[in-house]
Design an enzyme around this catalytic site. Structure first.
Site, mmCIF file in Angstrom:
data_model
loop_
_atom_site.group_PDB
_atom_site.id
_atom_site.type_symbol
_atom_site.label_atom_id
_atom_site.label_comp_id
_atom_site.label_asym_id
_atom_site.label_seq_id
_atom_site.Cartn_x
_atom_site.Cartn_y
_atom_site.Cartn_z
ATOM 1 N N ARG A 82 -10.509 -10.575 -12.639
ATOM 2 C CA ARG A 82 -9.265 -10.044 -13.185
ATOM 3 C C ARG A 82 -8.286 -11.200 -13.339
ATOM 4 O O ARG A 82 -8.565 -12.318 -12.909
ATOM 5 C CB ARG A 82 -8.683 -8.967 -12.262
ATOM 6 C CG ARG A 82 -8.139 -9.510 -10.959
ATOM 7 C CD ARG A 82 -7.651 -8.417 -10.030
ATOM 8 N NE ARG A 82 -6.290 -8.003 -10.348
ATOM 9 C CZ ARG A 82 -5.449 -7.489 -9.427
ATOM 10 N NH1 ARG A 82 -5.833 -7.352 -8.170
ATOM 11 N NH2 ARG A 82 -4.242 -7.108 -9.778
ATOM 12 N N ARG A 83 -7.144 -10.925 -13.933
ATOM 13 C CA ARG A 83 -6.059 -11.893 -14.044
ATOM 14 C C ARG A 83 -6.512 -13.220 -14.645
ATOM 15 O O ARG A 83 -6.192 -14.287 -14.134
ATOM 16 C CB ARG A 83 -5.433 -12.155 -12.675
ATOM 17 C CG ARG A 83 -4.691 -10.967 -12.134
ATOM 18 C CD ARG A 83 -4.100 -11.241 -10.785
ATOM 19 N NE ARG A 83 -2.973 -10.360 -10.513
ATOM 20 C CZ ARG A 83 -2.337 -10.313 -9.355
ATOM 21 N NH1 ARG A 83 -2.702 -11.089 -8.372
ATOM 22 N NH2 ARG A 83 -1.332 -9.498 -9.196
ATOM 23 N N HIS B 298 0.812 -1.218 0.000
ATOM 24 C CA HIS B 298 0.000 0.000 0.000
ATOM 25 C C HIS B 298 0.847 1.270 0.000
ATOM 26 O O HIS B 298 0.655 2.128 -0.855
ATOM 27 C CB HIS B 298 -1.055 0.023 1.100
ATOM 28 C CG HIS B 298 -1.919 1.236 0.954
ATOM 29 N ND1 HIS B 298 -2.898 1.342 -0.005
ATOM 30 C CD2 HIS B 298 -1.865 2.438 1.558
ATOM 31 C CE1 HIS B 298 -3.420 2.543 0.026
ATOM 32 N NE2 HIS B 298 -2.815 3.234 0.966
ATOM 33 N N HIS C 173 -9.700 0.390 -11.641
ATOM 34 C CA HIS C 173 -9.318 1.338 -10.596
ATOM 35 C C HIS C 173 -7.853 1.746 -10.704
ATOM 36 O O HIS C 173 -7.523 2.920 -10.730
ATOM 37 C CB HIS C 173 -9.591 0.743 -9.214
ATOM 38 C CG HIS C 173 -8.946 1.506 -8.092
ATOM 39 N ND1 HIS C 173 -9.394 2.741 -7.695
ATOM 40 C CD2 HIS C 173 -7.860 1.241 -7.323
ATOM 41 C CE1 HIS C 173 -8.622 3.190 -6.713
ATOM 42 N NE2 HIS C 173 -7.680 2.288 -6.483
ATOM 43 N N PHE C 174 -6.943 0.768 -10.802
ATOM 44 C CA PHE C 174 -5.558 1.254 -10.757
ATOM 45 C C PHE C 174 -5.088 1.840 -12.076
ATOM 46 O O PHE C 174 -4.078 2.529 -12.095
ATOM 47 C CB PHE C 174 -4.577 0.250 -10.141
ATOM 48 C CG PHE C 174 -4.551 -1.117 -10.718
ATOM 49 C CD1 PHE C 174 -4.146 -1.332 -12.011
ATOM 50 C CD2 PHE C 174 -4.911 -2.203 -9.941
ATOM 51 C CE1 PHE C 174 -4.099 -2.601 -12.531
ATOM 52 C CE2 PHE C 174 -4.866 -3.480 -10.456
ATOM 53 C CZ PHE C 174 -4.466 -3.679 -11.756
ATOM 54 N N HIS C 175 -5.841 1.630 -13.149
ATOM 55 C CA HIS C 175 -5.457 2.372 -14.349
ATOM 56 C C HIS C 175 -5.917 3.833 -14.294
ATOM 57 O O HIS C 175 -5.383 4.667 -15.014
ATOM 58 C CB HIS C 175 -5.977 1.694 -15.618
ATOM 59 C CG HIS C 175 -5.170 0.484 -15.979
ATOM 60 N ND1 HIS C 175 -5.529 -0.785 -15.607
ATOM 61 C CD2 HIS C 175 -3.998 0.341 -16.641
ATOM 62 C CE1 HIS C 175 -4.624 -1.657 -16.034
ATOM 63 N NE2 HIS C 175 -3.677 -0.995 -16.661
ATOM 64 N N TYR D 43 1.765 5.127 -2.506
ATOM 65 C CA TYR D 43 2.083 6.512 -2.138
ATOM 66 C C TYR D 43 3.487 6.900 -2.569
ATOM 67 O O TYR D 43 3.780 8.080 -2.779
ATOM 68 C CB TYR D 43 1.806 6.755 -0.649
ATOM 69 C CG TYR D 43 0.340 6.984 -0.507
ATOM 70 C CD1 TYR D 43 -0.197 8.240 -0.761
ATOM 71 C CD2 TYR D 43 -0.528 5.932 -0.258
ATOM 72 C CE1 TYR D 43 -1.549 8.437 -0.750
ATOM 73 C CE2 TYR D 43 -1.888 6.119 -0.254
ATOM 74 C CZ TYR D 43 -2.399 7.375 -0.492
ATOM 75 O OH TYR D 43 -3.738 7.575 -0.514
HETATM 76 C C1 HEM Z 1 -0.921 0.661 -23.135
HETATM 77 C C2 HEM Z 1 -1.429 0.936 -21.963
HETATM 78 C C3 HEM Z 1 -2.023 -0.131 -21.070
HETATM 79 C C4 HEM Z 1 -2.855 -1.167 -21.386
HETATM 80 C C5 HEM Z 1 -3.435 -1.502 -22.747
HETATM 81 C C6 HEM Z 1 -3.101 -1.906 -20.170
HETATM 82 C C7 HEM Z 1 -3.913 -3.032 -20.062
HETATM 83 C C8 HEM Z 1 -4.048 -3.834 -18.933
HETATM 84 C C9 HEM Z 1 -4.948 -4.942 -18.783
HETATM 85 C C10 HEM Z 1 -5.929 -5.416 -19.835
HETATM 86 C C11 HEM Z 1 -4.760 -5.467 -17.548
HETATM 87 C C12 HEM Z 1 -5.561 -6.578 -16.882
HETATM 88 C C13 HEM Z 1 -5.123 -7.931 -17.087
HETATM 89 C C14 HEM Z 1 -5.865 -8.954 -16.253
HETATM 90 O O1 HEM Z 1 -6.249 -8.722 -15.087
HETATM 91 O O2 HEM Z 1 -6.072 -10.066 -16.786
HETATM 92 C C15 HEM Z 1 -3.726 -4.701 -16.914
HETATM 93 C C16 HEM Z 1 -3.232 -4.936 -15.659
HETATM 94 C C17 HEM Z 1 -2.361 -4.102 -14.999
HETATM 95 N N1 HEM Z 1 -1.863 -2.883 -15.450
HETATM 96 FE FE1 HEM Z 1 -2.124 -2.101 -17.295
HETATM 97 N N2 HEM Z 1 -2.418 -1.306 -19.143
HETATM 98 C C18 HEM Z 1 -1.748 -0.211 -19.661
HETATM 99 C C19 HEM Z 1 -0.950 0.680 -18.959
HETATM 100 C C20 HEM Z 1 -0.601 0.551 -17.621
HETATM 101 C C21 HEM Z 1 0.193 1.498 -16.870
HETATM 102 C C22 HEM Z 1 0.764 2.803 -17.420
HETATM 103 C C23 HEM Z 1 0.327 0.979 -15.615
HETATM 104 C C24 HEM Z 1 1.033 1.546 -14.420
HETATM 105 C C25 HEM Z 1 1.895 2.509 -14.396
HETATM 106 C C26 HEM Z 1 -0.359 -0.295 -15.589
HETATM 107 C C27 HEM Z 1 -0.411 -1.132 -14.489
HETATM 108 C C28 HEM Z 1 -1.068 -2.357 -14.465
HETATM 109 C C29 HEM Z 1 -1.029 -3.256 -13.328
HETATM 110 C C30 HEM Z 1 -0.273 -3.041 -12.016
HETATM 111 C C31 HEM Z 1 -1.828 -4.364 -13.673
HETATM 112 C C32 HEM Z 1 -2.135 -5.571 -12.794
HETATM 113 C C33 HEM Z 1 -1.301 -6.733 -13.113
HETATM 114 C C34 HEM Z 1 -1.731 -7.931 -12.326
HETATM 115 O O3 HEM Z 1 -2.924 -8.138 -12.091
HETATM 116 O O4 HEM Z 1 -0.823 -8.668 -11.923
HETATM 117 N N3 HEM Z 1 -0.924 -0.517 -16.819
HETATM 118 N N4 HEM Z 1 -3.318 -3.688 -17.786
HETATM 119 CU CU LIG Z 2 -3.944 -0.093 -0.624
#
Ligand code: HEM
Ligand SMILES: [Cu+2]
Length: 550
Positions: free
Chosen positions: A433-434, A217, A368-370, A221
């Site tokens: 998710r995932r 968490h 949310h985190f996006h 921050y």
């Molecule tokens: C081209 C831009 C991006 C696309 C298309 C994208 C797409 C996605 C998608 C579809 C997932 C979900 C996958 C799943 O749960 O099965 C994901 C997970 C995630 N994304 Fe992105 N994202 C983008 C940019 C970013 C950026 C800029 C960050 C952070 C700085 C980020 C951080 C994350 C994180 C932390 C997860 C979770 C991974 C996990 O569940 O282990 N993403 N993204």
């Molecule tokens: Cu938190």
């Protein structure tokens, strides 16, 4: 102007950040297509492998390197050029972090670490993956010590004075980071590494997850505070005004240190091994963070209004039109802030004991985190990139590049709006998710999730594609600013590092007495964690073996 060495160090950090960004966003593009059944990965590439690379490279690596680039440049600018020791530690930190990153990335890409960026046990990666992560942390500590050392030297030379706001905020961020990392270091060194190399057979899963979230968490921050530094210190300068209130800004950073650490259980509300009393306590502490968040929002809008009125804006909202919308350094950050409004509201939902039941582990969380790290933080960093690289290289942010930068931030916003809205809705309907795409065995109720106007198979893919194109455009701009754009040394002037004046005359000195705040933070941490963690150790379950599911 930053010393030549400091500049190089900051530039190398920016460089690695954007290499991670290329790979990470490419994985994101693949994910949206796999999730919508439009792409089948080749057999040697696994969905969870790219998802791990995406999470690690964007959330952990891009952010960390960019943050250090920004803090290094800013500390050198506000406190003066680095001495030889600070420089040495800065480079050591950069090198160790980079080696750790390379090691972890190679493990992910070679298919030995598809454990996602949270690396929950009992999923087990190669031991070298955890060694890579440990090196990343050690490297960031070395870089932190460099900056803290630089600050201590300044304090000695300027006895009794409050440090400049940028330096104060940097030190707050680093204190938060160092305390937070203790948890992840403990679990990686004492639990994961011995277990992954086979020196011990089992792992205490509940303990490892708790130590992870003790870190996880405040990690958010650690991303957010540097963005807030830009909001508090850079934005007013671009607007041609002063920091709204120096003491408010400092107090809010102190409160972030206090209330961002003893709250990790809000990620574990569904876990059976923690009694509800401790979850409740940490949820209450979580909600305390709303106070400094609203203080920040308040002072941002006060800054906007003051500057707009100074420029002749009248009436209730006339000042709004007077903001420098044509300056992409401002517009990018404004959009970032706007995204943080629903982002923050979503955070309150996630942290609420009962509502968490509905959204936990669904695509809502991804949405949310996006719109928290993926846009408010990332887009603030983009906005900083546009002037930071010119400031460091002496190249010009030309009119043409400025126009491209507008297209870039606007396309990122549109892409993110589409993708994250679809994710929020699908998550509320129940989509997990995932997971790669699953036909849900043709289950009618599950397939209905995808019938909505925004929650169909296409929206997320279109959003993801726009995002990827925007990311490529950003990389084009970055490459230009690094290597191609014309030098701007007409009258020896580089692009400025915007730092607003901040009136310290009424700021109480105790705000910079770090021992008080570290003391209170430690007391809160002990209160929230000592008993539940010792329970987990004393009444530990037999321990878990391991799973390698890919
Ligand atoms: C081209 C831009 C991006 C696309 C298309 C994208 C797409 C996605 C998608 C579809 C997932 C979900 C996958 C799943 O749960 O099965 C994901 C997970 C995630 N994304 Fe992105 N994202 C983008 C940019 C970013 C950026 C800029 C960050 C952070 C700085 C980020 C951080 C994350 C994180 C932390 C997860 C979770 C991974 C996990 O569940 O282990 N993403 N993204
Ligand atoms: Cu938190």
């Amino acid at each position: 102007m930053v010393g030549i060495q400091d500049r190089k160090l900051a530039l190398w950090n920016v460089g690695v950040a954007y290499i991670a960004f290329i790979i990470g966003t490419f994985c994101g593009l693949l994910q949206v297509f796999v999730r919508n059944d439009a792409l089948n990965l080749p057999t040697w590439l696994n969905y969870y492998q790219i998802l791990t690379a995406h999470g690690v490279l964007l959330a952990l690596i891009y952010t960390t390197f960019f943050i250090f680039a920004f803090l290094i440049a800013g500390m050198s600018k506000t406190l003066g050029g680095f001495g030889p020791k600070v420089n040495l530690f800065g480079w050591l930190g950069f090198i160790v972090t980079t080696i750790g990153t390379a090691l972890a990335t190679v493990m992910i890409i070679s298919g030995k670490a598809s454990v996602m960026y949270t690396f929950y046990a009992p999923l087990k990666a190669s031991g070298w993956f955890y060694v890579g992560l440990a090196l990343v942390i050690v490297g960031t500590w070395l870089s932190s010590f460099a900056l803290i050392g630089h600050y201590i030297v300044w304090k000695k030379r300027n006895k009794g004075q409050l440090s400049p706001l940028f330096a104060y905020m940097t030190i707050s961020t680093l204190i938060l980071w160092i305390i937070a990392c203790l948890g992840v270091v403990a679990t990686v060194v004492f639990q994961y590494i011995p277990w992954a190399f086979g020196w011990v057979d089992t792992i205490n899963v509940e303990l490892s997850r708790s130590l992870f979230w003790y870190f996880g968490h405040p990690l958010v921050y650690f991303w957010l505070l540097p963005a807030y530094i830009a909001w508090y210190v850079v934005v007013p300068k671009i607007l041609g005004t002063k920091v709204f209130s120096d003491s408010l800004a400092r107090l809010s950073f102190v409160l972030f240190i206090l209330f961002s650490i003893p709250v990790g259980f809000h990620h574990q509300l569904t876990e059976p091994g923690i009694s509800s009393f401790w979850k409740f306590l940490q949820v209450v502490l979580t909600f305390m963070v709303i106070i400094p968040s609203l203080m920040t929002a308040f002072s941002m809008f006060a800054t906007f209004e003051i500057s707009g009125r100074k420029k002749g804006g009248t009436g209730l909202f006339g000042w709004f039109k007077k903001l420098p919308w044509k300056d992409v350094r401002f517009t990018s950050i404004f959009i970032a802030m706007a995204f943080f409004i629903p982002g923050g509201a979503g955070g309150i939902i996630n942290a609420s004991f009962q509502l968490n039941e509905l959204v936990h582990n669904t695509l809502w969380i991804v949405g949310h985190f996006h719109i928290t790290v993926g846009t408010p933080v990332a887009m603030t960093f983009m906005g900083i990139t546009f002037w930071l690289i010119p400031y460091l290289t002496g190249r010009k942010f030309t009119k043409r590049l400025q126009r491209l930068a507008f297209i870039q931030v606007i396309s990122w916003s549109v892409g993110m709006l589409l993708m994250s809205t679809a994710q929020h809705i699908l998550g509320l309907l129940g989509a997990p998710r995932r997971t790669a795409y699953s036909g849900y065995n043709g289950n009618v109720n599950a397939l209905e999730w995808f019938d909505g106007i925004l929650s169909n198979h296409v929206t997320m893919a279109v959003g993801g594609t726009i995002l990827f194109l925007s990311a490529m455009l950003l990389l084009y701009i970055v490459a230009n600013l690094l290597f191609v754009a014309p030098k701007a040394q007409l009258n020896g002037e580089f692009e400025e590092f915007p730092i607003a004046e901040s009136d310290k005359s009424h700021t109480p000195k105790f705000l910079e007495n770090w021992w008080i705040w570290i003391g209170v933070a430690v007391a809160l941490i002990i209160m929230a964690y000592a008993l539940p963690l010792s329970h987990m150790i004393q009444h530990s379950p037999p321990g878990s073996g391991h799973h390698i599911t890919w």
